[in-house]
Design a protein around this motif. Structure first.
Motif, mmCIF file in Angstrom:
data_model
loop_
_atom_site.group_PDB
_atom_site.id
_atom_site.type_symbol
_atom_site.label_atom_id
_atom_site.label_comp_id
_atom_site.label_asym_id
_atom_site.label_seq_id
_atom_site.Cartn_x
_atom_site.Cartn_y
_atom_site.Cartn_z
ATOM 1 N N GLU A 216 0.890 -1.329 -0.253
ATOM 2 C CA GLU A 216 0.477 -0.120 -0.408
ATOM 3 C C GLU A 216 1.180 1.252 -0.187
ATOM 4 N N ASN A 217 0.960 2.154 -1.150
ATOM 5 C CA ASN A 217 1.872 3.145 -1.409
ATOM 6 C C ASN A 217 0.715 4.586 -0.777
ATOM 7 N N ILE A 250 2.989 -6.722 2.633
ATOM 8 C CA ILE A 250 4.345 -6.528 1.759
ATOM 9 C C ILE A 250 5.352 -5.457 3.102
ATOM 10 N N ALA A 251 3.799 -4.262 2.628
ATOM 11 C CA ALA A 251 4.691 -3.111 3.398
ATOM 12 C C ALA A 251 2.982 -1.746 3.544
ATOM 13 N N GLN A 252 3.857 -0.483 4.053
ATOM 14 C CA GLN A 252 2.976 0.284 3.512
ATOM 15 C C GLN A 252 3.541 1.185 3.375
ATOM 16 N N LEU A 253 3.456 2.149 2.969
ATOM 17 C CA LEU A 253 4.630 2.641 2.712
ATOM 18 C C LEU A 253 4.233 4.320 3.025
ATOM 19 N N PRO A 254 4.435 5.457 3.461
ATOM 20 C CA PRO A 254 4.267 5.894 3.881
ATOM 21 C C PRO A 254 5.046 7.046 2.300
ATOM 22 N N ILE A 255 3.525 8.964 2.417
ATOM 23 C CA ILE A 255 3.829 9.980 1.877
ATOM 24 C C ILE A 255 5.456 10.151 2.504
ATOM 25 N N ASP A 256 5.933 9.954 1.468
ATOM 26 C CA ASP A 256 7.540 10.652 1.414
ATOM 27 C C ASP A 256 7.644 11.932 0.591
ATOM 28 N N PRO A 257 8.287 12.645 1.323
ATOM 29 C CA PRO A 257 7.722 14.782 0.127
ATOM 30 C C PRO A 257 9.725 13.906 -0.360
ATOM 31 N N ALA A 258 10.591 13.488 0.369
ATOM 32 C CA ALA A 258 11.834 13.402 0.044
ATOM 33 C C ALA A 258 12.094 12.188 -0.835
ATOM 34 N N CYS A 259 11.631 11.176 -0.970
ATOM 35 C CA CYS A 259 10.675 10.483 -1.346
ATOM 36 C C CYS A 259 11.310 10.796 -3.141
ATOM 37 N N ALA A 260 9.915 11.868 -3.227
ATOM 38 C CA ALA A 260 9.395 12.008 -4.374
ATOM 39 C C ALA A 260 10.089 13.077 -5.508
ATOM 40 N N LYS A 261 11.500 13.944 -3.780
ATOM 41 C CA LYS A 261 11.849 15.027 -4.938
ATOM 42 C C LYS A 261 13.221 14.217 -5.433
ATOM 43 N N ALA A 262 13.708 13.459 -4.439
ATOM 44 C CA ALA A 262 15.144 12.277 -5.316
ATOM 45 C C ALA A 262 14.409 11.888 -6.812
ATOM 46 N N CYS A 263 13.721 10.968 -6.934
ATOM 47 C CA CYS A 263 12.634 10.772 -8.065
ATOM 48 C C CYS A 263 12.946 11.808 -9.194
ATOM 49 N N ASP A 264 12.134 12.964 -8.775
ATOM 50 C CA ASP A 264 11.962 14.589 -9.574
ATOM 51 C C ASP A 264 13.863 14.383 -10.535
ATOM 52 N N GLY A 266 16.528 12.755 -10.460
ATOM 53 C CA GLY A 266 17.275 11.304 -10.429
ATOM 54 C C GLY A 266 17.953 10.622 -9.766
ATOM 55 N N LYS A 267 17.333 10.957 -8.506
ATOM 56 C CA LYS A 267 18.941 10.609 -7.428
ATOM 57 C C LYS A 267 17.808 9.093 -6.499
ATOM 58 N N ILE A 268 17.050 8.320 -7.117
ATOM 59 C CA ILE A 268 16.227 7.974 -6.010
ATOM 60 C C ILE A 268 17.513 6.692 -5.268
ATOM 61 N N GLU A 269 18.633 6.450 -6.364
ATOM 62 C CA GLU A 269 20.451 5.394 -5.073
ATOM 63 C C GLU A 269 20.067 6.306 -3.905
ATOM 64 N N SER A 270 19.882 7.669 -3.980
ATOM 65 C CA SER A 270 20.472 7.580 -2.719
ATOM 66 C C SER A 270 19.086 8.200 -1.235
ATOM 67 N N ILE A 271 18.177 7.771 -1.679
ATOM 68 C CA ILE A 271 16.696 8.162 -0.877
ATOM 69 C C ILE A 271 17.314 6.773 0.569
ATOM 70 N N ILE A 272 16.973 7.669 1.773
ATOM 71 C CA ILE A 272 17.188 6.444 2.403
ATOM 72 C C ILE A 272 15.183 6.074 3.448
ATOM 73 N N SER A 273 15.527 5.000 3.706
ATOM 74 C CA SER A 273 13.884 5.132 3.897
ATOM 75 C C SER A 273 13.386 3.626 4.779
ATOM 76 N N GLU A 274 13.442 3.645 5.914
ATOM 77 C CA GLU A 274 13.701 2.511 6.699
ATOM 78 C C GLU A 274 11.818 1.572 6.027
ATOM 79 N N PRO A 275 10.529 2.410 6.247
ATOM 80 C CA PRO A 275 10.096 1.463 5.604
ATOM 81 C C PRO A 275 10.095 0.661 4.597
ATOM 82 N N ALA A 276 10.675 1.325 3.661
ATOM 83 C CA ALA A 276 11.150 1.162 2.287
ATOM 84 C C ALA A 276 12.196 -0.698 2.838
#
Length: 288
Positions: A216-217, A250-264, A266-276
């Protein structure tokens, strides 16, 4: 004409594309199409193939695909993404890939991300990433098959296949043509969730593909100041839906502005996400 003669005639005319054929031949069992997997490229070895699906668009399926791939790569696995969302490819953007894929006598070579993930997407073959892909279903399906059979993937532990939403030509092609070890169903906490999940689950069951679980995203937003969870799209119905269809959460992932920003950026590989990270760990236990 006898039944054997009819079957012989069907076999001689068979195109091996059961999706466009109504014949009741040996390629079907109990009215369900049998998978006829495409051959993998001779210079490739892929141990596990995981499809990421959704019953509708806008639930963050590509985000989940990217996050799971990043987390598996951090755990030391050799990873790849086959972007089967031909008309809406977003994987290259998330990983900051701007170069074009090249070819050799061995086949098409995927583009490698900074973290070592192999990626093939239609946007890596177009002259301009903004060019629309205005193709009909059979061409889209054929392209997905080529991404599997003509791409030099090399040695891969886990390949994630980012599928377009719904149950149309391309998802059907992936289910039939690729040796899926299982699928992840991505959804969001809205009233339509049961129907949306149901469509994806029933399609997988028809095609005899294992359902690993549901993600669930955009499940909630956690206030960075007080830590309180806010359910922007309403209270989750995930447990009831998972119980209804007998699948794991599998998971309930939160709305994460930092993750969205990293995608925009092109830096998704830099994201730190405990839920992920926790989601990847759960998925790893389900796939083995």
């Amino acid at each position: 004409m006898s039944e054997n003669q009819k079957e012989k005639e069907v076999n001689e005319e068979c195109t091996h594309d059961c999706s466009s054929c109504s014949a009741n031949c040996a390629s079907r069992e109990g009215g369900v199409t049998v998978q006829m997997h495409e051959s993998l490229n001779d210079y490739s070895r892929v141990r596990k193939v995981i499809g990421v699906v959704s019953g509708k668009g806008g639930v963050g399926k590509s985000m989940v695909t990217s996050l799971m791939t990043v987390m598996f790569a951090r755990n030391g696995y050799k990873t790849a993404i086959l972007d089967a969302d031909i008309t809406g490819p977003s994987i290259p953007k998330a990983f900051g890939l701007n170069q074009r894929a090249m070819g050799s006598e061995k086949g098409i070579h995927p583009v490698t991300t900074e973290g070592g993930t192999q990626v093939m997407s239609i946007n890596l073959l177009l002259e301009n990433a903004e060019d629309p892909v205005v193709w009909r279903g059979p061409i889209l399906a054929g392209t997905v098959k080529q991404f599997w059979s003509d791409v030099v993937w090399g040695d891969i532990d886990f390949m994630f296949v980012d599928m377009p939403p719904g149950t149309g030509d391309v998802p059907l092609t992936v289910f039939q043509s690729l040796p899926l070890d299982g699928i992840i169903v991505v959804t969001s906490p809205q009233d339509l969730v049961s129907m949306i999940v149901g469509k994806a689950v029933k399609m997988a069951q028809m095609m005899n593909v294992p359902i690993l679980g549901i993600v669930e995203n955009m499940s909630y937003y956690e206030c960075p100041d007080c830590g309180k969870k806010h359910y922007i799209f309403g209270e989750s119905k995930l447990e009831a839906v998972a119980k209804e269809y007998g699948i794991d959460i599998i998971a309930q992932l939160p709305i994460d502005p930092a993750c969205a920003k990293a995608c925009d950026e092109g830096k998704i590989e830099s994201i730190i996400s405990e839920p992920a990270k926790a989601a990847a760990q759960k998925l790893e236990t389900l796939i083995h």
